[in-house]
Write a protein that holds these residues in place. Sequence first.
Motif, PDB file in Angstrom:
ATOM      1  N   ASN A 368       0.861  -1.185   0.000  1.00  0.00           N
ATOM      2  CA  ASN A 368       0.000   0.000   0.000  1.00  0.00           C
ATOM      3  C   ASN A 368       0.895   1.232   0.000  1.00  0.00           C
ATOM      4  O   ASN A 368       1.683   1.439   0.928  1.00  0.00           O
ATOM      5  CB  ASN A 368      -0.917   0.008   1.222  1.00  0.00           C
ATOM      6  N   LEU A 369       0.777   2.015  -1.054  1.00  0.00           N
ATOM      7  CA  LEU A 369       1.677   3.144  -1.195  1.00  0.00           C
ATOM      8  C   LEU A 369       1.089   4.123  -2.208  1.00  0.00           C
ATOM      9  O   LEU A 369       0.470   3.722  -3.188  1.00  0.00           O
ATOM     10  CB  LEU A 369       3.051   2.672  -1.686  1.00  0.00           C
ATOM     11  N   LEU A 553      11.441   4.599   2.253  1.00  0.00           N
ATOM     12  CA  LEU A 553      10.666   3.377   2.512  1.00  0.00           C
ATOM     13  C   LEU A 553      11.621   2.217   2.711  1.00  0.00           C
ATOM     14  O   LEU A 553      12.698   2.168   2.120  1.00  0.00           O
ATOM     15  CB  LEU A 553       9.726   3.068   1.350  1.00  0.00           C
ATOM     16  N   VAL A 554      11.200   1.279   3.542  1.00  0.00           N
ATOM     17  CA  VAL A 554      11.968   0.055   3.751  1.00  0.00           C
ATOM     18  C   VAL A 554      11.073  -1.119   3.392  1.00  0.00           C
ATOM     19  O   VAL A 554       9.917  -1.191   3.834  1.00  0.00           O
ATOM     20  CB  VAL A 554      12.455  -0.072   5.209  1.00  0.00           C
ATOM     21  N   GLU A 559       6.856  -6.718   1.485  1.00  0.00           N
ATOM     22  CA  GLU A 559       5.980  -5.731   2.096  1.00  0.00           C
ATOM     23  C   GLU A 559       6.768  -4.473   2.444  1.00  0.00           C
ATOM     24  O   GLU A 559       7.965  -4.542   2.751  1.00  0.00           O
ATOM     25  CB  GLU A 559       5.334  -6.272   3.367  1.00  0.00           C
ATOM     26  N   ILE A 560       6.085  -3.352   2.424  1.00  0.00           N
ATOM     27  CA  ILE A 560       6.682  -2.101   2.892  1.00  0.00           C
ATOM     28  C   ILE A 560       6.454  -2.026   4.390  1.00  0.00           C
ATOM     29  O   ILE A 560       5.317  -1.873   4.860  1.00  0.00           O
ATOM     30  CB  ILE A 560       6.072  -0.889   2.166  1.00  0.00           C
ATOM     31  N   VAL A 561       7.533  -2.160   5.137  1.00  0.00           N
ATOM     32  CA  VAL A 561       7.419  -2.266   6.597  1.00  0.00           C
ATOM     33  C   VAL A 561       7.716  -0.943   7.292  1.00  0.00           C
ATOM     34  O   VAL A 561       7.520  -0.825   8.506  1.00  0.00           O
ATOM     35  CB  VAL A 561       8.370  -3.362   7.132  1.00  0.00           C
TER      36      VAL A 561
END
Length: 569
Positions: A368-369, A553-554, A559-561
């Motif tokens: 989700n971004l 972002l990581v 997944e983007i955590v």
Amino acid sequence: MLSKKVSANKSKDLLKNLQAQQRQPFVAALFAGGVITVTVVIQAALLATIISQLILTHHFPIHLVYWLMVTMLIRAAAGFVKDQFSAKASINIRASLRKRLINHLAQLGPARNIIDQDGGLSTTIYEQVDALDDYFSRYQLQAMMCVFIPLAILICAMVVSWFAFAVFMVTAPLVIYFMILVGEKAANANRKQFSVLAVLSNQFVDLTRGLFQLRLLSRERQAEQRLKDSAEAYQNTTMKVLGLAFLSTATLELFASISIAVVALILGLGLIKQVPGFHGEIFLNLHDSLFMLLLAPEFYLPLRQLGADYHAKQKALAAAEQILEILDVQLVQPTKEKSLFEAQTNQPITFENLRWTIDGRNLLSNVNLTIQPNERIWLSGESGAGKSSLLNILLGFHLDYQGKLLIGEHELKHLTLDSWRKTLAWIPQMPEWVSGTLAQNLILGLGPVNDTDVANALIQAEAADFIKALPLGLDTSISELGSGLSGGQLQRLSIARAILTDAPIWLLDEPASHLDSETGQALYKTLEKVTRNKTTLLISHDTHPVDWCDKALVMRHGEIVQQGGIDES
């Protein structure tokens, strides 16, 4: 066993479809083959008449000699026409197939790696496509000649000599049987040869690309030995293919020679009425004996030539199997066609619960971004975290994802990919080049570009100074690996190329990963300037983002955590 049969059938279907694309040249060549068939019979009849009259009547029929010469000229001309049309068809087929393969791989993008590495793929496109040449230029027409000429001679033999007819009918199937028997072994050898050649090509490309690292690790000898072993393996498989080809030719020559000798012996003994066990029914006059004797080599000649060319069919089938490995990889097409928004209009890029699975592996999970227009984002993560997968989906190479990927209000799957890609500038880890000048590489695929735009792009990319220092400037030639320029210089050229696209969205895949720290920092300073007012996604292994990005972002396990501003990271 079933899969091998299915594969062989698919290869045959591919070859038939390719041949159907060049129907007119093949029909013209086939007509020329029919003319050759007629001239073969007429030429034998004229020559038999001339010799028999000269022996029996001591009369030399000069008018028949003229007709014989005309027939021989017609036969030679028809042979030339047949070869020219079949060669033209082969050239057209291979050119269109090679273009089809290149376009297919271009649309696959990074997904081509599931087929083979670039070295093996280049071998398929060049070596294995060229392996079809003998099949289309020689074998296909020769197979038809093996029907035309032997059938015409069999009809003549039925009328003139039942014994010659019987010899032809018995020996012809034996020649074909041994041709197929040896040919199957040649097919297996060709498949192995292509596989070994693909391995050798991949190793050569890997060695060339990683030569600098190998020198740093002092592993050149090991790499050299590995390449030498693969080269010897390819040499051995090539010699096996040649050995089988010579064996096939020798076998056919043996059967044909024995059959011709039998016919000649019996006909010769028949002339002096000395055939054991036979009487008048086998004896022929001089003209008919000479006619059959002259037709005997012509009967076996097409079969012998087909035998010599039969390995071309097996080689083509083996090559077609490798070609189908590329063509069988399905391209994911948009579900429907719509007009994409104008490239100059910036739109947000929104990921909503984006998921992507291949062979049961979750490459992306619930991403989700939202990337706002002109926003510059730093995306970091370890190898296998899903960064490149996200990038490949954005590039339109994988549209079989679940969830939503919206460009403005439009779903990416519903957009015209060509229009979407025109809004993108992509800078990979290792920029790809073609053999040519620097100028040609800069404007490749961009259409007409004026010199002023090129000069401005080089200045913005800070590449103008080292270009001017080159003796030939932009006319300097480089290879596919960019030989003669450093990694930093090549990356600056790729930045200049991206500037020339005038794309509003920039996708950067670890642009400084192969550069030293100082060169990498200088490159990032350049990128800071050229990506202003551009929507930018920069992928990196480094968890410390550059300060000019708007968001860091990581990513981990698809997944983007972690999301946040640069100060928060």
